[in-house]
Design a protein around this motif. Structure first.
Motif: not given
Lengths: 434, 434
Positions: A187-188, A190-192
């Motif tokens: 997730t991190p 992807v978010v970034n």
């Protein structure tokens, strides 16, 4: 700049004037003159090409440099565009919206030097770039090429740092940006990337599948600039700025030894190219220097080839925590072998545990939190000292290419509070930390 | 520098010579002359003091500045030490190991300006500092004070950015560093400090408990420099460099409007102090400017006081995702009210949802991933435009104080891939993204 022409390798075309094709504006690629094959020397016009039509070898940007002075560079902006005369970009590049990367810290690493037994050590810290890795440099050059080529879409396949850099640069430039990532990413990561673009595409498959799809799209669609595919020759030139900055920040001189991580191998070869250009242009004194390559053992095809005395690199299936270095079939592997052998350096590799140890070592000695790629580089530096392959009396630079916040898991189980206490002075006094 | 003395507020002591106490070396605090009470003007010697012995008001560093020229500053290092003549640090400060923070990007934000309807907008981006927040600036000044005061231990209570900055700076300086955090912090924040120090102490309690413990230790132990407690006057001066850099990067002139986040309020008042000093020293032309403060509604005691026309700030219990701004009883609140009222600015606040929206807005328009504090500031800028409180025809600067990688959760459920597809061109073509 005066107009006297200094030739640098690869040798400029006989007709050294720029030959813009494809409706390019005058000076679209600055002092670049052509794309030259690194294998057979064949030249093609500047454009969205990456493979030699004669021998399928990789194309590289060739230049006819005018005289460039230190003063001209020093008067430039405090980012990579101070070196615009040496890059395939137009002279007004700094006026086009971009992330303004580069000119990152070169920190003298006294504590780490003392710990390892080195006399003089510097860390070139690219974790403070706009999206916290050296990728901002190469993406900025790719963005300029995309703009000059009239590309509609700015794109890349990536699992991390490159996706961040492309998505951010595209947003700022106001160009449509499509970024392809494997669908099973954390997730991190992807978010970034997703925070910057509404055209992030998750692909069911691993990075190789994503990469293959990117090449397919590049072939099918007109007007797409895939930074690491069809505009790769321009993109790769951005890594030269690491070499220019190291030399300028040392007071316009070359270090004796440089340790550089090896993924595709492009960065290492471009730092060497930068040093050679600076010498040819008379911007630094000619002197011997050694370039060392760093890999994680779980993806060490170049290190293996070096140790075996081979000239070609046998592909491997990566299995390492240093994911930003996990390229099993590195395009520039043979050129890395050339550079390290020519300069008297070596290519070395270390285990994932040594990578983790080195991340903590760099943080505790110099206050720099690096990602696994930087851990690999610092860990290899340590191994090179311990095995006597690096001369501890010579001035050495180690490159940190990215930020530890992106690979937190690598050290999450290795560092922790020394104590957990009640909120009283007595409880604190009992810890012995006073 | 020449030796002619320019006086700046707070007014220097009648005897403007430095009065080193406590065995300080000559020039330990540069051109600083004393600590002056911001309430009653009483002065005490330079030292580890933060409260006025007469009235308990906050102490601030007073100076007797010599003439300082633009050329002298421009010839300095590319970090905050280029302004060393204006900080309470020795003239050889750049030779002591430190993280070399500052001189971060001032990016013209054309896309965000167009979206909001502003004519000229800049983002001062402090997310590219060494530990990715403006705290590296203030901690570097606190570290210098700790060194000059002969402190044994470098310490702070913190929940995030400050802990990272102190732990990293302490590691690089080779000084014993003890960092206190609440024991219920998220793992990433713990890792991002623990990687730098083996003396991280988790305290059972909330931030207020940690803070109280820090004050207790500062009272009990000799030789501890708590950056935001007993060396706070020196620490806080570091924020002035944000103001100096904005002016220098604009070509030695002041902007018309600046939007700044408010936690303790110190940063906002120090940017104003910096602008005033630059005017007094003749480094920029005197002109009107407005300073605006930004808070999240869930912790908006200063905004509430501003709107109520009050001169004092009534403490609140914070409840907002903007945790780095969540100070319910801000020490500099009254001074923020003074500055905003004096310059014609306002203090405004927005909801957590608006904070999240603004993080994505900044990322999508300018390729900058900010933390919740930056989201608050950009979101307040938007609200100020929409409510007509900010003049859209005037040149405006918005300060981004930290990095989005530290507060990923704030937007993790708002951004996502546009599509998840099979690794085929046909599957991609069907997305409509081509």
């Amino acid at each position: 700049m005066s107009t006297s022409v200094v030739e640098t390798s690869p040798a400029p075309a006989e007709n050294a004037e720029a030959k813009p094709g494809h409706g390019l504006r005058e000076g679209a690629f600055g002092n670049a003159t052509a794309l030259a094959c690194r294998e057979c020397g064949h030249q093609v016009d500047l454009g969205p090409f990456y493979a030699c039509p004669e021998c399928f070898g990789p194309l590289e940007v060739a230049y006819a440099f005018p005289t460039v002075t230190r003063a001209e560079i020093e008067a430039g902006p405090r980012n990579i565009w101070r070196y615009k005369a040496l890059l395939p970009v137009p002279t007004d590049i700094e006026t086009s919206p971009n992330t303004e990367p580069g000119f990152t810290r070169l920190l003298e690493a006294t504590n780490l030097a003392a710990t390892l037994g080195l006399e003089k050590l510097w860390v070139k810290d690219d974790s403070t770039n706009p999206t916290n890795s050296f990728k901002d440099r190469v993406v900025a050059c790719a963005l300029s090429a995309a703009r000059e080529l009239g590309s509609r879409v700015f794109a890349c396949p990536s699992t991390g740092n490159l996706a961040n850099a492309v998505a951010a640069a595209g947003a700022r430039a106001g160009i449509k940006t499509v970024v392809f990532i494997p669908s099973n990413l954390e997730t991190p990561k992807v978010v970034n990337s997703a925070v910057f673009t509404d055209s992030l595409v998750a692909v069911e498959g691993n990075y190789d599948d994503v990469n293959k799809l990117a090449s397919e799209i590049a072939g099918e669609e007109d007007g797409w600039a895939f930074v690491n595919v069809n505009v790769r020759p321009f993109y790769a030139e951005g890594s030269k700025t690491l070499g220019y900055e190291i030399a300028e920040q040392l007071g316009w001189r070359l270090p004796d030894q440089v340790v550089i991580p090896v993924a595709s191998g492009s960065q290492l070869t471009k730092v060497d190219k930068a040093f050679q250009e600076l010498i040819t242009l008379g911007l630094v004194e000619d002197k011997p220097y050694k370039i060392f390559g760093a890999q994680a053992t779980g993806c060490s095809p170049v290190s293996a080839a070096f140790k075996d005395g081979k000239k070609v690199v046998r592909p491997v299936k990566p299995d390492t925590i240093a994911k930003s270095l996990a390229i099993g079939n590195p395009a520039d592997g043979p050129y890395v072998l050339d550079v390290c052998r020519r300069t008297g350096g070596v290519v070395e590799d270390i285990s994932d545990d040594e990578v983790r140890e080195a991340i903590v070592l760099l943080a505790r000695t110099e206050g720099i939190f690096t990602e696994t790629a930087g851990g690999t580089t610092v860990g290899v530096l340590k191994k090179l000292v311990e095995t006597g392959q690096l001369d501890t009396s010579l001035e050495t630079v180690v490159i940190n290419t990215g930020h530890g916040l992106k690979t937190l898991d690598a050290v999450a189980d290795r560092v922790a509070p020394a104590a957990t206490i009640a909120p009283t002075y007595a409880a604190f006094a009992a810890t012995g930390l006073a």
